[in-house]
Design an enzyme around this catalytic site. Structure first.
Site, PDB file in Angstrom:
ATOM      1  N   TYR A 147      99.648  38.861 -84.659  1.00 14.57           N
ATOM      2  CA  TYR A 147      98.599  38.862 -83.631  1.00 14.57           C
ATOM      3  C   TYR A 147      98.336  37.446 -83.134  1.00 14.57           C
ATOM      4  O   TYR A 147      98.227  37.196 -81.925  1.00 14.57           O
ATOM      5  CB  TYR A 147      97.357  39.473 -84.283  1.00 14.57           C
ATOM      6  CG  TYR A 147      96.033  39.296 -83.581  1.00 14.57           C
ATOM      7  CD1 TYR A 147      95.636  40.185 -82.578  1.00 14.57           C
ATOM      8  CD2 TYR A 147      95.139  38.296 -83.963  1.00 14.57           C
ATOM      9  CE1 TYR A 147      94.400  40.047 -81.968  1.00 14.57           C
ATOM     10  CE2 TYR A 147      93.906  38.160 -83.362  1.00 14.57           C
ATOM     11  CZ  TYR A 147      93.536  39.033 -82.357  1.00 14.57           C
ATOM     12  OH  TYR A 147      92.316  38.901 -81.757  1.00 14.57           O
ATOM     13  N   LYS A 151      98.658  35.851 -79.484  1.00 17.09           N
ATOM     14  CA  LYS A 151      97.496  35.280 -78.771  1.00 17.09           C
ATOM     15  C   LYS A 151      97.769  33.844 -78.344  1.00 17.09           C
ATOM     16  O   LYS A 151      97.269  33.394 -77.306  1.00 17.09           O
ATOM     17  CB  LYS A 151      96.249  35.355 -79.656  1.00 17.09           C
ATOM     18  CG  LYS A 151      95.732  36.777 -79.895  1.00 17.09           C
ATOM     19  CD  LYS A 151      95.199  37.414 -78.630  1.00 17.09           C
ATOM     20  CE  LYS A 151      94.375  38.658 -78.925  1.00 17.09           C
ATOM     21  NZ  LYS A 151      93.923  39.334 -77.698  1.00 17.09           N
TER      22      LYS A 151
HETATM   23  N1  LIG Z   1      86.174  41.128 -82.349  1.00 16.62           N
HETATM   24  C1  LIG Z   1      86.584  39.900 -82.600  1.00 16.62           C
HETATM   25  O1  LIG Z   1      86.140  39.255 -83.568  1.00 16.62           O
HETATM   26  C2  LIG Z   1      87.583  39.235 -81.675  1.00 16.62           C
HETATM   27  C3  LIG Z   1      87.845  37.871 -81.854  1.00 16.62           C
HETATM   28  C4  LIG Z   1      88.780  37.247 -81.040  1.00 16.62           C
HETATM   29  C5  LIG Z   1      89.429  37.969 -80.045  1.00 16.62           C
HETATM   30  N2  LIG Z   1      89.164  39.291 -79.894  1.00 16.62           N
HETATM   31  C6  LIG Z   1      89.897  40.015 -78.832  1.00 16.62           C
HETATM   32  O2  LIG Z   1      89.000  40.652 -77.968  1.00 16.62           O
HETATM   33  C7  LIG Z   1      89.599  41.839 -77.428  1.00 16.62           C
HETATM   34  C8  LIG Z   1      88.683  43.022 -77.665  1.00 16.62           C
HETATM   35  O3  LIG Z   1      88.470  43.152 -79.064  1.00 16.62           O
HETATM   36  P1  LIG Z   1      87.412  44.152 -79.705  1.00 16.62           P
HETATM   37  O4  LIG Z   1      86.938  43.502 -80.958  1.00 16.62           O
HETATM   38  O5  LIG Z   1      86.431  44.635 -78.671  1.00 16.62           O
HETATM   39  O6  LIG Z   1      88.405  45.322 -80.120  1.00 16.62           O
HETATM   40  P2  LIG Z   1      88.156  46.885 -80.220  1.00 16.62           P
HETATM   41  O7  LIG Z   1      89.089  47.388 -81.255  1.00 16.62           O
HETATM   42  O8  LIG Z   1      86.694  47.169 -80.343  1.00 16.62           O
HETATM   43  O9  LIG Z   1      88.635  47.380 -78.776  1.00 16.62           O
HETATM   44  C9  LIG Z   1      89.973  47.309 -78.377  1.00 16.62           C
HETATM   45  C10 LIG Z   1      90.224  48.455 -77.410  1.00 16.62           C
HETATM   46  O10 LIG Z   1      91.591  48.370 -76.962  1.00 16.62           O
HETATM   47  C11 LIG Z   1      92.092  49.691 -76.879  1.00 16.62           C
HETATM   48  N3  LIG Z   1      93.553  49.695 -76.961  1.00 16.62           N
HETATM   49  C12 LIG Z   1      94.310  49.484 -78.081  1.00 16.62           C
HETATM   50  N4  LIG Z   1      95.607  49.635 -77.781  1.00 16.62           N
HETATM   51  C13 LIG Z   1      95.682  49.919 -76.460  1.00 16.62           C
HETATM   52  C14 LIG Z   1      96.756  50.193 -75.568  1.00 16.62           C
HETATM   53  N5  LIG Z   1      98.033  50.189 -75.988  1.00 16.62           N
HETATM   54  N6  LIG Z   1      96.472  50.462 -74.266  1.00 16.62           N
HETATM   55  C15 LIG Z   1      95.189  50.469 -73.836  1.00 16.62           C
HETATM   56  N7  LIG Z   1      94.125  50.230 -74.633  1.00 16.62           N
HETATM   57  C16 LIG Z   1      94.373  49.952 -75.935  1.00 16.62           C
HETATM   58  C17 LIG Z   1      91.440  50.423 -78.049  1.00 16.62           C
HETATM   59  O11 LIG Z   1      91.472  51.834 -77.879  1.00 16.62           O
HETATM   60  C18 LIG Z   1      90.036  49.831 -78.045  1.00 16.62           C
HETATM   61  O12 LIG Z   1      89.142  50.614 -77.255  1.00 16.62           O
HETATM   62  C19 LIG Z   1      90.959  41.962 -78.136  1.00 16.62           C
HETATM   63  O13 LIG Z   1      91.969  41.421 -77.322  1.00 16.62           O
HETATM   64  C20 LIG Z   1      90.788  41.106 -79.376  1.00 16.62           C
HETATM   65  O14 LIG Z   1      92.007  40.605 -79.855  1.00 16.62           O
HETATM   66  C21 LIG Z   1      88.259  39.940 -80.681  1.00 16.62           C
END
Ligand SMILES: NC(=O)c1ccc[n+]([C@@H]2O[C@H](COP(=O)([O-])OP(=O)(O)OC[C@H]3O[C@@H](n4cnc5c(N)ncnc54)[C@H](O)[C@@H]3O)[C@@H](O)[C@H]2O)c1
Length: 257
Positions: A147, A151
């Site tokens: 991942y 990123k």
């Molecule tokens: N939560 C954290 O701490 C954090 C930190 C840094 C970065 N991020 C990034 O922020 C973004 C959102 O994260 P989050 O925590 O809200 O995640 P989350 O798991 O709550 O939401 C991710 C969403 O993406 C959807 N998804 C997964 N695979 C998919 C696909 N192939 N096609 C379409 N949709 C798809 C899922 O169904 C889900 O609704 C991500 O890119 C994550 O890497 C999150």
């Protein structure tokens, strides 16, 4: 013609917050997710059906993205694309096999590239912008190797788009969140209910970011206030990547950290 914002992974907590915020500056916000039922619920919760539209799509599929772009063209012109869908599968390099490496790269790096291609003509017409949701994991090592490598690649993809498509008026920027409490953390929070409290001591602000903090940064980067900003990665990480106070205390032997 209506201005449209497209947010992938918008059934998730960060995506939903971004969708809500972008409704302040766009006529229609399209919530794209592989989980269409969850996306439809998110859209209903956010507001009226003419402003929040849910569409199912696996963003790793070029064919599904082509169909998505055609459907979205019926709602207006895309001004903002937010590549937010993302997930991590393995915590260590030891636990990472070829399948995990490929899947994490497909979702977190290749899909934003394919999404950009699907909407690049619309973005040329609107002189719009792309915002890629990267992570502090793309800037330093915090676990989840496949991942994280993806990123980091996403930050570079952002610069590639900025440099090559700037002549069309398209801007591309990345946002790198630190820890945000979302459903992606459920398993870890269940294993250790103190995980967020333990994490806070590493953050300069002694707190973690909220989904709304991330959405505010996306809103800023998508708008006219950021008209001269392209090719950057904005950490929204409560100071995590700025440095470590505990280490500074050890190095300096100063109690002021
Ligand atoms: N939560 C954290 O701490 C954090 C930190 C840094 C970065 N991020 C990034 O922020 C973004 C959102 O994260 P989050 O925590 O809200 O995640 P989350 O798991 O709550 O939401 C991710 C969403 O993406 C959807 N998804 C997964 N695979 C998919 C696909 N192939 N096609 C379409 N949709 C798809 C899922 O169904 C889900 O609704 C991500 O890119 C994550 O890497 C999150």
């Amino acid at each position: 013609m209506s201005s449209v914002a497209v947010v992938t992974g918008a059934a998730g907590d960060i995506g939903r917050a971004i969708a809500l915020r972008l409704a302040d500056s766009h006529d229609v916000v399209v919530l794209v997710d592989i989980d269409v039922v969850a996306a439809e619920k998110a859209a209903r919760d956010l507001g009226p059906a003419e402003r929040f539209v849910a569409l199912g799509c696996d963003v790793t599929s070029e064919a599904e993205l082509a169909a998505l772009a055609t459907r979205i063209a019926g709602f207006g012109l895309v001004h903002t694309l937010v590549n937010n869908a993302g997930a991590a599968r393995a915590v260590s390099l030891h636990d990472t096999d070829g399948d995990i490496w490929r899947k994490d790269n497909a979702l977190n790096l290749e899909a934003p590239f394919l999404c950009f291609r699907a909407f690049s003509e619309a973005l040329k017409q609107s002189q719009g912008s792309v915002i890629n949701i990267s992570s502090v994991n793309g800037m330093a090592v915090f676990g989840h190797p496949a991942y994280s490598a993806a990123k980091a690649g996403l930050i570079h993809l952002t610069k590639l788009i900025a440099v090559e498509y700037g002549k069309f008026g398209i801007r591309a920027n990345a946002v790198a969140p630190g820890t945000v409490r979302t459903q992606a953390w459920e398993v870890r929070a269940a294993a250790n209910p103190e995980v967020f409290e333990e994490a806070k001591r590493w953050y300069a602000l002694r707190r973690i970011a909220t989904a709304e903090d991330i959405a505010n940064a996306v809103f800023f980067l998508s708008g006219d206030q950021a008209a001269a900003i392209t090719g950057v990665c904005l950490p929204v990480d409560c100071g995590l990547t700025a440095g470590q106070a505990e280490l500074a205390r050890t190095f300096s032997q100063s109690e002021h950290y």
